[in-house]
Design an enzyme around this catalytic site. Structure first.
Site: not given
Ligand SMILES: [Zn+2]
Length: 309
Positions: A82, A212, A254, A281
């Site tokens: 990206d 965006g 995206n 966890r």
């Protein structure tokens, strides 16, 4: 199944008027949440790595985690760079086994953007890797990409057609009003669909990309605000606008901010419910579950790329 390129996926998406989700990944829990969702909804995936993610997690770790996801899930997964800022970083990712790279030379003048993009396309194509480029500039901040409102510029349709022809690029990120980060619009959300239609008309069959494009889901903003510091004024792109964009030639959408919000909301909630917990966890697991549910919603209700396998 090994990592795949986005070529056939985009073709299917374009013809079917839906989009493939491209999700930014930074650690194991984010990758697992996204992949579990895609598996449940039978959807192909683009997992993308930004400069910030490489700095945070180490590119080798991210690559191995994505390879583990491919091996474990059997899903068609694209590993995408990206916002690659130079030829060198794109080349490095191609050499490291990425199946798709983005060269973002959109801050350079038009001819220079063409020259840099063309160089990346020639190298990537010689190795069977596809390339996304950007024309026009989105406002907002995401990792190392920071564009002020006065420097933002919408994509010119004629230039887009010329750019694609001269560079041989495989997909193109366009600016039609979306922006990076959680604050996308000052007033009512508004995308320039007329511009999108003009671009799509000049580039028939060619996959366009929307950056965006998080919807900044109110439920996660509310949870974040309820259990921690406020995220005031956050506003995303409405889901209906994204579905419309997908029907008009946008084949890749995206999503980064929504992942950050979902994980942060779940972790804040987790600590508020069990304040004395010190087992990572538990809270990271809650973050992973929230990401899975959010991504399932995106795949079915926004992207429309479910039941493709
Ligand atoms: Zn972007």
């Amino acid at each position: 199944m090994p990592l795949v390129t986005s070529k056939e996926l985009f073709q299917k998406a374009y013809e079917g008027k839906f989009a493939i989700g491209a999700f930014n990944v930074n650690n194991m829990e984010i990758i697992q949440g996204i992949v579990d969702a895609a598996k449940a909804e039978e959807a192909p995936l683009i997992l993308q790595v930004s400069a910030g993610a490489r700095k945070y997690a180490n590119p080798t770790y991210l690559k191995k985690l994505v390879e583990a996801a491919v091996e474990d899930s059997g899903l068609p997964i694209v590993l995408h760079l990206d916002h690659g800022e130079s030829f060198e970083i794109c080349k490095q990712c191609v050499d490291d086994g990425f199946t798709s790279v983005m060269i973002d030379a959109s801050h350079h003048p038009f001819e220079e953007n063409i020259a840099i993009t063309k160089k990346v396309v020639e190298y990537a194509h010689s190795k069977g890797v596809v390339v996304e480029a950007e024309l026009g500039r989105l406002a907002g901040i995401e990792d190392d990409v920071n564009v002020s409102e006065k420097d933002a510029a919408f994509t010119d349709p004629e230039q887009a057609a010329e750019f694609v022809e001269k560079t041989g690029v495989d997909s193109l990120a366009i600016a039609i009003g979306t922006s990076h980060g959680a604050y996308k619009f000052k007033g009512e959300p508004n995308l320039d669909f007329e511009r999108l239609q003009k671009i799509a008309k000049l580039l028939p069959g060619f996959p366009l990309v929307l950056h965006g494009a998080s919807t900044v889901l109110p439920e996660f903003v509310e949870l974040c605000n309820k259990y921690g510091g406020d995220i005031p004024g956050a506003q995303g792109v409405p889901e209906a606008m994204l579905r419309k964009a997908a029907s008009l030639g946008v084949s890749k959408i995206n999503i980064d901010t929504d992942l950050r919000l979902a994980m942060t909301a779940a972790i804040r909630k987790s600590f508020s419910e069990v304040p004395n917990n010190f087992d990572p966890r538990k809270y990271l697991g809650d973050g992973r579950t929230a990401i899975k549910e959010m991504v399932r919603h995106k795949i079915v209700n926004v992207l429309g790329c479910n039941k493709l396998l």
